[in-house]
Scaffold this motif. Structure first.
Motif, PDB file in Angstrom:
ATOM      1  N   PRO A 202     -95.263 -27.062  56.759  1.00 25.27           N
ATOM      2  CA  PRO A 202     -94.328 -28.069  56.277  1.00 25.27           C
ATOM      3  C   PRO A 202     -92.923 -27.828  56.821  1.00 25.27           C
ATOM      4  N   VAL A 203     -92.158 -28.886  56.907  1.00 25.27           N
ATOM      5  CA  VAL A 203     -90.755 -28.801  57.317  1.00 25.27           C
ATOM      6  C   VAL A 203     -89.909 -29.263  56.142  1.00 25.27           C
ATOM      7  N   GLU A 204     -89.055 -28.381  55.651  1.00 23.63           N
ATOM      8  CA  GLU A 204     -88.214 -28.745  54.506  1.00 23.63           C
ATOM      9  C   GLU A 204     -87.131 -29.732  54.924  1.00 23.63           C
ATOM     10  N   LEU A 205     -86.753 -30.563  53.967  1.00 25.41           N
ATOM     11  CA  LEU A 205     -85.712 -31.576  54.160  1.00 25.41           C
ATOM     12  C   LEU A 205     -84.499 -31.164  53.338  1.00 25.41           C
ATOM     13  N   HIS A 206     -83.396 -30.887  54.034  1.00 24.16           N
ATOM     14  CA  HIS A 206     -82.162 -30.477  53.360  1.00 24.16           C
ATOM     15  C   HIS A 206     -81.104 -31.571  53.524  1.00 24.16           C
ATOM     16  N   GLY A 207     -80.565 -32.050  52.426  1.00 21.49           N
ATOM     17  CA  GLY A 207     -79.538 -33.076  52.456  1.00 21.49           C
ATOM     18  C   GLY A 207     -78.169 -32.471  52.716  1.00 21.49           C
ATOM     19  N   HIS A 208     -77.525 -32.857  53.829  1.00 24.41           N
ATOM     20  CA  HIS A 208     -76.260 -32.262  54.263  1.00 24.41           C
ATOM     21  C   HIS A 208     -75.093 -32.808  53.451  1.00 24.41           C
ATOM     22  N   ARG A 209     -74.399 -31.895  52.768  1.00 23.45           N
ATOM     23  CA  ARG A 209     -73.290 -32.260  51.871  1.00 23.45           C
ATOM     24  C   ARG A 209     -73.767 -33.309  50.860  1.00 23.45           C
ATOM     25  N   GLY A 210     -75.029 -33.207  50.477  1.00 22.41           N
ATOM     26  CA  GLY A 210     -75.679 -34.194  49.625  1.00 22.41           C
ATOM     27  C   GLY A 210     -76.449 -35.151  50.506  1.00 22.41           C
ATOM     28  N   ALA A 211     -75.831 -36.287  50.803  1.00 26.30           N
ATOM     29  CA  ALA A 211     -76.385 -37.253  51.766  1.00 26.30           C
ATOM     30  C   ALA A 211     -75.193 -37.942  52.406  1.00 26.30           C
ATOM     31  N   ARG A 212     -74.487 -37.209  53.266  1.00 26.91           N
ATOM     32  CA  ARG A 212     -73.181 -37.662  53.756  1.00 26.91           C
ATOM     33  C   ARG A 212     -73.235 -39.028  54.426  1.00 26.91           C
ATOM     34  N   GLY A 213     -74.369 -39.358  55.038  1.00 22.45           N
ATOM     35  CA  GLY A 213     -74.465 -40.655  55.683  1.00 22.45           C
ATOM     36  C   GLY A 213     -74.556 -41.817  54.720  1.00 22.45           C
ATOM     37  N   LEU A 214     -74.851 -41.513  53.449  1.00 21.12           N
ATOM     38  CA  LEU A 214     -75.149 -42.568  52.478  1.00 21.12           C
ATOM     39  C   LEU A 214     -74.193 -42.603  51.292  1.00 21.12           C
ATOM     40  N   ARG A 215     -73.664 -41.456  50.888  1.00 24.56           N
ATOM     41  CA  ARG A 215     -72.764 -41.363  49.737  1.00 24.56           C
ATOM     42  C   ARG A 215     -71.651 -40.363  50.047  1.00 24.56           C
ATOM     43  N   PRO A 216     -70.531 -40.419  49.315  1.00 23.83           N
ATOM     44  CA  PRO A 216     -69.440 -39.483  49.581  1.00 23.83           C
ATOM     45  C   PRO A 216     -69.908 -38.025  49.547  1.00 23.83           C
ATOM     46  N   GLU A 217     -69.432 -37.256  50.518  1.00 22.44           N
ATOM     47  CA  GLU A 217     -69.925 -35.893  50.698  1.00 22.44           C
ATOM     48  C   GLU A 217     -69.441 -34.946  49.605  1.00 22.44           C
ATOM     49  N   ASN A 218     -70.293 -33.961  49.321  1.00 25.74           N
ATOM     50  CA  ASN A 218     -69.935 -32.895  48.376  1.00 25.74           C
ATOM     51  C   ASN A 218     -69.485 -33.445  47.015  1.00 25.74           C
ATOM     52  N   THR A 219     -70.187 -34.481  46.543  1.00 28.46           N
ATOM     53  CA  THR A 219     -69.897 -35.054  45.228  1.00 28.46           C
ATOM     54  C   THR A 219     -71.175 -35.115  44.402  1.00 28.46           C
ATOM     55  N   LEU A 220     -71.009 -35.155  43.085  1.00 25.87           N
ATOM     56  CA  LEU A 220     -72.185 -35.242  42.216  1.00 25.87           C
ATOM     57  C   LEU A 220     -73.023 -36.493  42.495  1.00 25.87           C
ATOM     58  N   PRO A 221     -72.408 -37.689  42.648  1.00 27.52           N
ATOM     59  CA  PRO A 221     -73.238 -38.853  42.961  1.00 27.52           C
ATOM     60  C   PRO A 221     -73.972 -38.714  44.293  1.00 27.52           C
TER      61      PRO A 221
END
Length: 304
Positions: free
Chosen positions: A6-25
């Motif tokens: 398996p290849v793990e999926l890690h969300g960078h700074r959360g999901a920087r491309g989709l929501r504000p980075e390094n935030t709870l949302p």
């Protein structure tokens, strides 16, 4: 040459491309898509609180001033100041919910949903969120520089370990650093957590100050000798040979930051163990296309 696992999926700074980075949302959104781990960046305030932000100096790209903590605060405006020079109260005035790129070609402003009035969280606030979610890992990058005194590096690592330990999350966490002194301190203060040796071209030059005195010619061996449990190279230096070298030392390889599906597919074929991406949704599609297992999306409401 894929290892077939398996290849793990890690969300960078959360999901920087989709929501504000390094935030709870942002972390919630990544987990609602489905990730194995969320990656985040931390610094230490002047009053010793571990807070999230990618840069050691507050950037106008991801944070904006809303007003001083009290009238006439000589440190205001806070954007452009170092996190280490500001208190938590000052940091908490910032709005981290709207991306304001300095260049017209910023890819994230086109795909990231703005969320006005979103603060930068503390690591404790992130841990409180993650403690309500089973099985999702935390990849916590400690932002230091080689010119920091050893004592400051140790203090920072101890502070991060203390927060993670208070929420009983050390076993689900990895501490990441380009400054490999952090890895030695992580082994001391957080022995139950993983230790991730970050590398990119600029940290592997001759006479590099980043690798805690290790020679840069064999990064996998150097990382192992520093006490790393994972090697995490930037995508442009991630080759099949590097993956093989790391695996020969039983070091998993986590490549960052990969946003194009063709690159994701290529790294799957290299046999990497995890891929860090700003777009978890894209990577899920690629992994599915390779017949690889996907992390479960979180369906319960977790942000109170």
């Amino acid at each position: 040459m894929s290892h077939g696992g398996p290849v793990e999926l890690h969300g960078h700074r959360g999901a920087r491309g989709l929501r504000p980075e390094n935030t709870l949302p942002g972390f919630v959104h990544a987990m609602e898509i489905g990730v194995d781990a969320v990656e985040l960046d931390v610094g230490l305030t002047a009053d010793g609180v571990v807070v999230l932000n990618h840069d050691q100096v507050l950037s106008p790209v991801n944070v904006a001033d809303t007003g001083p903590v009290q009238p006439g605060d000589p440190l205001y405006p806070y954007v452009g100041k170092a996190i280490r020079d500001l208190t938590l109260d000052q940091i908490k005035t910032l709005d981290a919910g709207v991306r304001r790129p300095v260049a017209d070609d910023d890819p994230f402003v086109l795909t990231q949903l703005p969320l006005d009035s979103t603060p930068l969280p503390t690591l404790a606030e992130v841990c409180a969120l993650m403690s309500r979610v089973p099985d999702v890992g935390l990849a916590v990058e400690l932002k230091t520089d080689p010119d920091w005194p050893d004592s400051d590096v140790a203090f920072f690592a101890a502070a991060v370990a203390e927060v993670l330990g208070a929420f009983d999350l050390l076993g689900r966490s990895r501490l990441l650093a380009f400054d490999w002194r952090v890895l030695a301190e992580a082994r001391r203060y957080a022995p139950d957590a993983g230790r991730v040796a970050l590398i990119e071209a600029k940290t592997l030059g001759l006479g590099t100050p980043w690798l805690a005195g290790q020679p840069p010619d064999d990064p996998a061996r150097a990382a192992l000798d520093t006490g790393a449990t994972v090697l995490s190279p930037e995508r442009s230096i991630t080759t099949p040979e590097l993956v093989i070298a790391a695996h020969s030392l039983a070091l998993p390889v986590v490549v960052w930051t990969v946003n194009e599906p063709a690159d994701m597919s290529r790294f799957v074929s290299y046999g990497v163990d995890a891929i860090v991406t700003d777009y978890p949704d894209r990577l899920r599609t690629v992994l599915q296309g390779h017949g690889l297992p996907l992390p479960q999306p979180i369906t319960e409401p977790i942000l109170h």
